[in-house]
Structure formats: structure tokens, C-alpha cells
Motif scaffolding. Structure first.
Motif, PDB file in Angstrom:
ATOM      1  N   ALA A 139       0.845  -1.137   0.005  1.00 55.64           N
ATOM      2  CA  ALA A 139      -0.046  -0.102  -0.009  1.00 55.64           C
ATOM      3  C   ALA A 139       0.940   1.270   0.046  1.00 55.64           C
ATOM      4  N   ARG A 140       2.007   1.106   0.766  1.00 57.73           N
ATOM      5  CA  ARG A 140       2.710   2.229   0.734  1.00 57.73           C
ATOM      6  C   ARG A 140       3.705   2.693  -0.522  1.00 57.73           C
ATOM      7  N   PHE A 141       3.718   1.424  -1.363  1.00 60.64           N
ATOM      8  CA  PHE A 141       3.897   1.760  -2.860  1.00 60.64           C
ATOM      9  C   PHE A 141       2.882   2.414  -3.835  1.00 60.64           C
ATOM     10  N   ILE A 142       1.591   1.709  -3.695  1.00 65.22           N
ATOM     11  CA  ILE A 142       0.476   2.164  -4.656  1.00 65.22           C
ATOM     12  C   ILE A 142       0.144   3.247  -4.126  1.00 65.22           C
ATOM     13  N   GLY A 143      -0.232   3.932  -2.882  1.00 67.66           N
ATOM     14  CA  GLY A 143      -0.985   4.924  -2.383  1.00 67.66           C
ATOM     15  C   GLY A 143      -0.496   6.178  -2.795  1.00 67.66           C
ATOM     16  N   PRO A 144       1.168   6.507  -2.571  1.00 65.76           N
ATOM     17  CA  PRO A 144       1.732   7.507  -3.103  1.00 65.76           C
ATOM     18  C   PRO A 144       1.858   8.039  -4.476  1.00 65.76           C
ATOM     19  N   ALA A 145       1.779   6.763  -5.310  1.00 68.31           N
ATOM     20  CA  ALA A 145       2.049   6.876  -6.744  1.00 68.31           C
ATOM     21  C   ALA A 145       0.435   7.336  -7.063  1.00 68.31           C
ATOM     22  N   LEU A 146      -0.713   6.990  -6.786  1.00 72.33           N
ATOM     23  CA  LEU A 146      -2.246   7.306  -6.836  1.00 72.33           C
ATOM     24  C   LEU A 146      -2.100   8.801  -6.509  1.00 72.33           C
ATOM     25  N   ALA A 202      14.484  20.715  -5.196  1.00 71.06           N
ATOM     26  CA  ALA A 202      14.084  21.849  -6.066  1.00 71.06           C
ATOM     27  C   ALA A 202      12.912  21.096  -6.842  1.00 71.06           C
ATOM     28  N   ARG A 203      12.215  20.270  -6.570  1.00 70.71           N
ATOM     29  CA  ARG A 203      11.059  19.462  -7.233  1.00 70.71           C
ATOM     30  C   ARG A 203       9.660  19.940  -6.605  1.00 70.71           C
ATOM     31  N   GLU A 204       8.719  19.113  -7.349  1.00 69.09           N
ATOM     32  CA  GLU A 204       7.337  19.369  -6.870  1.00 69.09           C
ATOM     33  C   GLU A 204       6.574  18.254  -6.582  1.00 69.09           C
ATOM     34  N   ALA A 205       5.183  18.376  -6.337  1.00 69.16           N
ATOM     35  CA  ALA A 205       4.599  17.174  -5.602  1.00 69.16           C
ATOM     36  C   ALA A 205       4.753  15.643  -6.500  1.00 69.16           C
ATOM     37  N   GLU A 206       4.740  15.749  -7.651  1.00 70.14           N
ATOM     38  CA  GLU A 206       5.051  14.150  -8.324  1.00 70.14           C
ATOM     39  C   GLU A 206       6.235  13.628  -7.780  1.00 70.14           C
ATOM     40  N   SER A 207       7.182  14.536  -7.510  1.00 69.74           N
ATOM     41  CA  SER A 207       8.438  13.786  -7.031  1.00 69.74           C
ATOM     42  C   SER A 207       8.317  13.654  -5.693  1.00 69.74           C
ATOM     43  N   LEU A 208       7.486  14.148  -4.728  1.00 77.36           N
ATOM     44  CA  LEU A 208       7.212  13.673  -3.502  1.00 77.36           C
ATOM     45  C   LEU A 208       6.698  12.415  -3.384  1.00 77.36           C
ATOM     46  N   ALA A 209       5.668  12.153  -4.306  1.00 74.19           N
ATOM     47  CA  ALA A 209       4.987  10.882  -4.494  1.00 74.19           C
ATOM     48  C   ALA A 209       5.908   9.940  -5.056  1.00 74.19           C
ATOM     49  N   LEU A 218       9.273   9.786  -4.434  1.00 73.46           N
ATOM     50  CA  LEU A 218      10.347   9.402  -3.264  1.00 73.46           C
ATOM     51  C   LEU A 218       9.353   8.662  -2.338  1.00 73.46           C
ATOM     52  N   THR A 219       8.183   8.776  -1.997  1.00 67.41           N
ATOM     53  CA  THR A 219       7.377   8.124  -0.901  1.00 67.41           C
ATOM     54  C   THR A 219       7.205   6.816  -1.560  1.00 67.41           C
ATOM     55  N   ALA A 220       7.010   6.689  -2.959  1.00 69.25           N
ATOM     56  CA  ALA A 220       6.693   5.147  -3.526  1.00 69.25           C
ATOM     57  C   ALA A 220       8.208   4.345  -3.527  1.00 69.25           C
ATOM     58  N   THR A 223      14.921   4.355  -1.174  1.00 69.87           N
ATOM     59  CA  THR A 223      14.465   2.925  -1.317  1.00 69.87           C
ATOM     60  C   THR A 223      15.255   2.069  -0.330  1.00 69.87           C
ATOM     61  N   LEU A 224      16.554   2.414  -0.034  1.00 65.65           N
ATOM     62  CA  LEU A 224      17.062   1.703   1.052  1.00 65.65           C
ATOM     63  C   LEU A 224      16.702   2.001   2.295  1.00 65.65           C
ATOM     64  N   ILE A 225      16.555   3.336   2.547  1.00 67.33           N
ATOM     65  CA  ILE A 225      15.690   3.633   3.881  1.00 67.33           C
ATOM     66  C   ILE A 225      14.519   2.858   4.039  1.00 67.33           C
ATOM     67  N   GLY A 226      13.554   2.846   3.112  1.00 66.88           N
ATOM     68  CA  GLY A 226      12.446   1.927   3.275  1.00 66.88           C
ATOM     69  C   GLY A 226      12.602   0.686   3.526  1.00 66.88           C
ATOM     70  N   ALA A 227      13.625  -0.253   2.775  1.00 67.16           N
ATOM     71  CA  ALA A 227      14.092  -1.489   2.859  1.00 67.16           C
ATOM     72  C   ALA A 227      14.497  -1.875   4.385  1.00 67.16           C
TER      73      ALA A 227
END
Length: 415
Positions: free
Chosen positions: A158-165, A259-266, A268-270, A324-328
Motif C-alpha cells: 500500500a505504501r508503494f501504491i498509495g503515493p503513486a496514486l 527543487a522539485r514538486e508534488a510528483e517527485s514527493l510521490a 520518493l514516497t513510492a 529505497t534503501l531507507i524503506g528496506a
């Protein structure tokens, strides 16, 4: 009835009808939750452009656990856990619907957002121990470590799917529809609870034997005196304050460091979710308790190194790799710690032990986010993060010195 035998430990965790309903409802709810978190974090940044206030909003959602979780655990050991889960999910759905409505009508203000996130965090503090204690009632005890890992695997899918959506919805339609998805998701999860058939012995931990506050103290004393649970959860709490907080402050990292926007936030979270998903699949397939203590302690070191790289770079592709390594590493730590705590706790204490784990996973990152957000306003984000990483390395050294003692106490095969 579908057969899951070919999937090993994961198959055993999904073998019962109750388990499939439970994990299916969890997938829906947690996908909505991650959409909500991304949307609310971005909303707080849009309203204030302040790392401190983004930290305050994250703190508002996570901090109620510090005061409520011990009480919530005692309540979960007394009351019908299915009913308590249903009520808490209903409150979260109503909170998300309110946030979406205020944003859509242009009535949202920062103080409203903080108050609503406090309400949601309070409900989540009751939901966590009530729902997690049901795991022991939907799988055999021998398969409990696999079920705990499967539960975390679902969370990280869900942590992968949710931010992408969320990134797609926010970019295309704004914050309000992304938050509304969370309201719908928790409503569906609430409905799914009515289809579960949980044995009465697992719906309630024990009959009321004394005062609620007395049982809260009893739970705290049980963990404090336990030779394995005390140091294990203490280590997790310190790692939570010093390292997990970085994930709660992604909006200022995205804009200031990259120096990025909301798409990059998603994205990173994904990326956090991808790393957590891979490690979750491995731990679920592993399906055993032995070695979990070493995984829990060593993953703290891996997390510290990955966070140092994330904070130091301004190159977005390397930031994605570090995320990705932080998430792992965070997933390895969280799943292995919960496996040990869930398996070692006495049945009548399980709700209270898991409520303390819930407090650690929510309140400790909230406290860290508050500290990091305030320090970030004065010194920028990089220096405070590096200081926290240095302190986390000291905590790791302490945990490493206790590892054999914790192993001897907690790594007893379930029977």
C-alpha cells in the motif's frame, strides 16, 4: 477455496477466509492512508511553506499515540476487538471526509488541519492494537511470525501504491480528491470487518479484573521487566525518534534539497515503499523467528547510513536510491521487531504490548519530526539530520552490545 500451499509461509498466512478478508481490508485502508498522508503533507507545505509547520501537522497525526496508546492497549485487551476496530475505522473515515470537504470548499485553515489530524491520530491509536491483536485469532500460533510479516508486507505494498496514486490525483485534480479516497477506503475496510468470523476467545484478551489504569501500569511493568522486550522496544523507540522522522518531512526535502514538486514527493514516497516491499517479501518468505533480533538491530545501522546519503545529496536519482534503501531497512527493523514482540507477549498482555509498539511507531517519529522541523528552520535540514544519524550510531552500538541477551529471551519457537 483457493490453495496457497505453493507460496510457503505467505501461503500459510493467507490460508484462512478470515485472513484473506483481514489482509484485503488492510490493503484498501492503508492505500487510502498513504494517499492521505501525501496529500495532507503537501497541503501543509502549500499553506505555510514551513518545515516547522509540516512537522507540526505530522506530529498532530502521530503524537496522540504517546498519551493514548498504553490506554488503548488496555482497552483492546478488555473490549471486543472487532467492534473497537470498526468504530475506530469509522472515525478515521469521517475525519478524511471532513478534510476533503474543507479543502474542496476553500474553507481549510491550518488550525483546522491540525485539529482534524489530532482526531485521526487518536482514533488510529485505538485501531492499531485492536486490529493487530486479531492476527493471533486468524492464523495458527506457529504461523504467527509469517502473518506478522504478511501484515507488514501488505502495509508496504500500500505504501508503494498509495503515493503513486496520490501523486497522479493531486497533479490532476488537487488535494481534496486524494483525501476523499482515504474516506472511501476506510469505509470499505469498516464494512469488511462484518464478514469476519473471529472466535470469541480471540475477540477479547481477558475479562475485566481491575481498574483500567491498573492494567495500563501492569502492561508497562511487564514490558519494563521483560529481559528481551524492554531493551528491544527501547532500541526501537530511540531509532524511531532519530531516524524515522525523516520520512515525515519529505515536502521540504523535495522542494529545498531537490527543487522539485508534488510528483517527485510521490515518487520518493513510492521509493520508500518499493524498498519496504522487497524486504517485506523476503521476511514473509523467510517465515521464522530465529535471527529476527539480529535483523532488528543491524537494520538500524543500515537505516542510518541510507539516511545520511539521502540528506547529503542534491542529486534526485541518488536520493531515490537512498529512499529505497531507507524503506528496506526501516521495514526490516519494523517487521522483525513486531514478530518478536507479538510472539513473546503473553496472550493476556498482547494488546498492551502491541499498543506500546504502536506508540513507538507513531509517537517517536512524531517527536523526531517536531525536533527536526524546528531545527530545520534554524539550520537547514542537512546538519540536523547528520547530528541525528551520529546519535543513532551510538544507539546502534548499545543495541549491538545487548543482542545476545535479547536473542536468548525472545527467539523461542512458537508452539
Amino acid at each position: 477455496m483457493p490453495s496457497f500451499a505453493a507460496f510457503g509461509a505467505l501461503g500459510r498466512a493467507l490460508a484462512t477466509r478470515n485472513a484473506r478478508i483481514f489482509f484485503g481490508g488492510s490493503m484498501v485502508a492503508w492505500t487510502g492512508l498513504w494517499m492521505h498522508r501525501i496529500a495532507v503533507g503537501w497541503l501543509a507545505w502549500e499553506l505555510t511553506h514551513s518545515a516547522f509547520w509540516v512537522g507540526i501537522v505530522a506530529f498532530s497525526d502521530l503524537a496522540p499515540a504517546a498519551l493514548i496508546s498504553p490506554v488503548a492497549g488496555a482497552v483492546a485487551d478488555r473490549l471486543d476487538r472487532v467492534r473497537l476496530t470498526t468504530v475506530a475505522q469509522g472515525v478515521i473515515a469521517c475525519e478524511a471526509a471532513t478534510v476533503a470537504t474543507l479543502v474542496a470548499t476553500g474553507q481549510m485553515r491550518l488550525e483546522y488541519l491540525v485539529a482534524l489530524e489530532l482526531a485521526s491520530g487518536t482514533a488510529a491509536s485505538f485501531l492499531q492494537p485492536a486490529r493487530q491483536t486479531l492476527l493471533s485469532g486468524i492464523v495458527p500460533r506457529a504461523d504467527l511470525p509469517a502473518a506478522v510479516a504478511c501484515n507488514s508486507l501488505v502495509f508496504n505494498v500500500a505504501r508503494f501504491i498509495g503515493p503513486a496514486l496520490a501523486g497522479l490525483v493531486i497533479a490532476g485534480f488537487g488535494v481534496a480528491p486524494a483525501v476523499a479516497c482515504n474516506a472511501a477506503a476506510y469505509t470499505l475496510a469498516l464494512i469488511s470487518m462484518h464478514f469476519m468470523r473471529v472466535d470469541p476467545a480471540h475477540r477479547r484478551g481477558h475479562p475485566s479484573t481491575g481498574s483500567l489504569w491498573g492494567e495500563v501500569r501492569e502492561g508497562l511493568d511487564y514490558v519494563r521487566r521483560h529481559p528481551g522486550l524492554g531493551p528491544l522496544l527501547g532500541y526501537a523507540a530511540m531509532i524511531g525518534v532519530l531516524l524515522r522522522c525523516v520520512q515525515e518531512l519529505l515536502p521540504p526535502f523535495v522542494e529545498r534539497n531537490f527543487a522539485r514538486e508534488a510528483e517527485s514527493l510521490a515518487l520518493l514516497t513510492a521509493s520508500f515503499g518499493v524498498g519496504a516491499l522487497v524486504s517485506g517479501v523476503w521476511l514473509t518468505a523467510r517465515g521464522r523467528l530465529q535471527g529476527a533480533t539480529r535483523i532488528s538491530i543491524m537494520s538500524g545501522l543500515a537505516q542510518a547510513i541510507a539516511i545520511a546519503g539521502f540528506a547529503a545529496t542534491g542529486w534526485f536519482p541518488f536520493g531515490v536510491l537512498c529512499a529505497t534503501l531507507i524503506g528496506a531497512s526501516a521495514s526490516l527493523h519494523g517487521i522483525s521487531t513486531q514478530q518478536l514482540a507479538q510472539t513473546a507477549a503473553r496472550p493476556e498482555m498482547r494488546g498492551r504490548v502491541l499498543s506500546l509498539w504502536g506508540m513507538i511507531t507513531r509517537a517517536c517519529p512524531a517527536l523526531g519530526a517536531l525536533i527536526l522541523g524546528a531545527a530545520g528552520e534554524a539550520f537547514g535540514l542537512r546538519l540536523p539530520v547528520m547530528v541525528m544519524v551520529a546519535l543513532a550510531l551510538l544507539v546502534f552500538a548499545w543495541g549491538l552490545s545487548r543482542i545476545k541477551h535479547i536473542e536468548a529471551s525472545l527467539e523461542v519457537p512458537p508452539g
